[in-house]
Motif scaffolding. Sequence first.
Motif, short mmCIF file in Angstrom:
data_model
loop_
_atom_site.label_atom_id
_atom_site.label_comp_id
_atom_site.label_asym_id
_atom_site.label_seq_id
_atom_site.Cartn_x
_atom_site.Cartn_y
_atom_site.Cartn_z
N THR A 6 32.57 20.56 31.86
CA THR A 6 32.89 21.35 32.87
C THR A 6 34.16 22.30 33.06
O THR A 6 34.89 21.90 32.13
N TYR A 7 34.09 23.38 33.91
CA TYR A 7 35.51 23.88 33.86
C TYR A 7 36.00 23.36 35.31
O TYR A 7 35.60 23.79 36.38
N SER A 8 37.17 22.71 35.05
CA SER A 8 38.21 22.84 36.49
C SER A 8 38.78 24.27 36.38
O SER A 8 38.89 24.86 35.45
N ILE A 9 39.32 24.69 37.64
CA ILE A 9 39.99 25.90 37.74
C ILE A 9 41.43 25.81 38.21
O ILE A 9 41.85 25.09 39.12
N ARG A 22 38.70 10.08 38.02
CA ARG A 22 39.01 11.33 37.42
C ARG A 22 40.49 11.22 37.08
O ARG A 22 41.37 10.62 37.76
N SER A 23 40.93 12.06 35.97
CA SER A 23 42.34 12.34 35.84
C SER A 23 42.80 13.82 36.32
O SER A 23 41.97 14.66 36.65
N VAL A 81 46.84 19.00 29.32
CA VAL A 81 45.99 17.63 28.76
C VAL A 81 44.73 17.86 29.34
O VAL A 81 44.30 18.19 30.50
N LYS A 82 43.46 17.71 28.45
CA LYS A 82 42.37 17.80 29.07
C LYS A 82 42.01 16.69 30.00
O LYS A 82 41.98 15.46 29.49
N THR A 121 37.02 20.32 31.09
CA THR A 121 37.05 18.99 31.63
C THR A 121 35.90 18.04 31.12
O THR A 121 34.96 18.33 31.26
N ASP A 122 36.25 16.93 30.46
CA ASP A 122 35.08 16.15 29.98
C ASP A 122 34.38 15.53 31.39
O ASP A 122 35.03 15.13 32.19
#
Length: 287
Positions: free
Chosen positions: A216-219, A49-50, A33-34, A205-206
Amino acid sequence: MAVAAQNLEPRIIDQATFDQVEGVLTYLVDIGVKPFAYNYEPPPGVPPRSGTYEEHRVTILNGRRRHEVFSLDDQGFLFRRHETAVKDFYNPAEVEQVYYPEIEALMKQATGAEKVLTFDHTLRVGAARQQKGLREPVRRVHNDYTVKSGPQRVRDLLDPQEAEERLKRRFAIVNIWRPIRGPVEEAPLAVCDAHSIAARDLIATDLRYPDRTGETYSIAYNPAHRWFYFPQMRREEVLFLKCYDSATDGRARFAAHTAFDDPTGPRLPIARESIETRSLLFFPAEK
């Protein structure tokens, strides 16, 4: 986008030649899930944040011992000594009028870019020095731009005709991170060798603003990640972080990073104070 095919091979660093520490880093768990994060106070009842995060203990190598082996195209980061004429980094006008031109000149010298546009900066301070309008160090593994938001930033900042011309050639987004005061004792920055990050580790990630939504990118955790840091950084030292590169020919594209607790640091560290700039780098046409 047409990019010259060079088939660049990444240079592998011999990890046995480095000192190391064991650090605990926070990664996102990919559940399909984004996720999202707010860059301002979210609406009532909405979390800032989610996503689900988990901690992993990893080896982080001391890059100071052999800082000359790193490059933006091989690992996605670069360590340099750089003096600045800025007297007060908490003065926005001085930062924009004095520091931005310094950063742009440094970027051109280090990368060969024909045009550099420094468009943003963020001050970060530890909890002990928190005050309104300042942010704490980010303690989640992330990368500031994605394959979608990198080109969008060019369109946001340049007039439409120039933007479309620039997007036909190679460009990059590079941050420069600097301590405002040093040596850094609290929350030093760890950076991941871009060539150790798999495509599946990058989770779009929004990033929600009042007037727009960035990305952005979460990792996600991967035991293959190779982490480095430069302990006790001082005011006259900077760390380049490549957050986006349009080239897909084997060069490093995304150097994920995060703050972490150095287990070898003092028990009562001085609160970290740092500044990071963000710059667009445009390169001449490649043969």
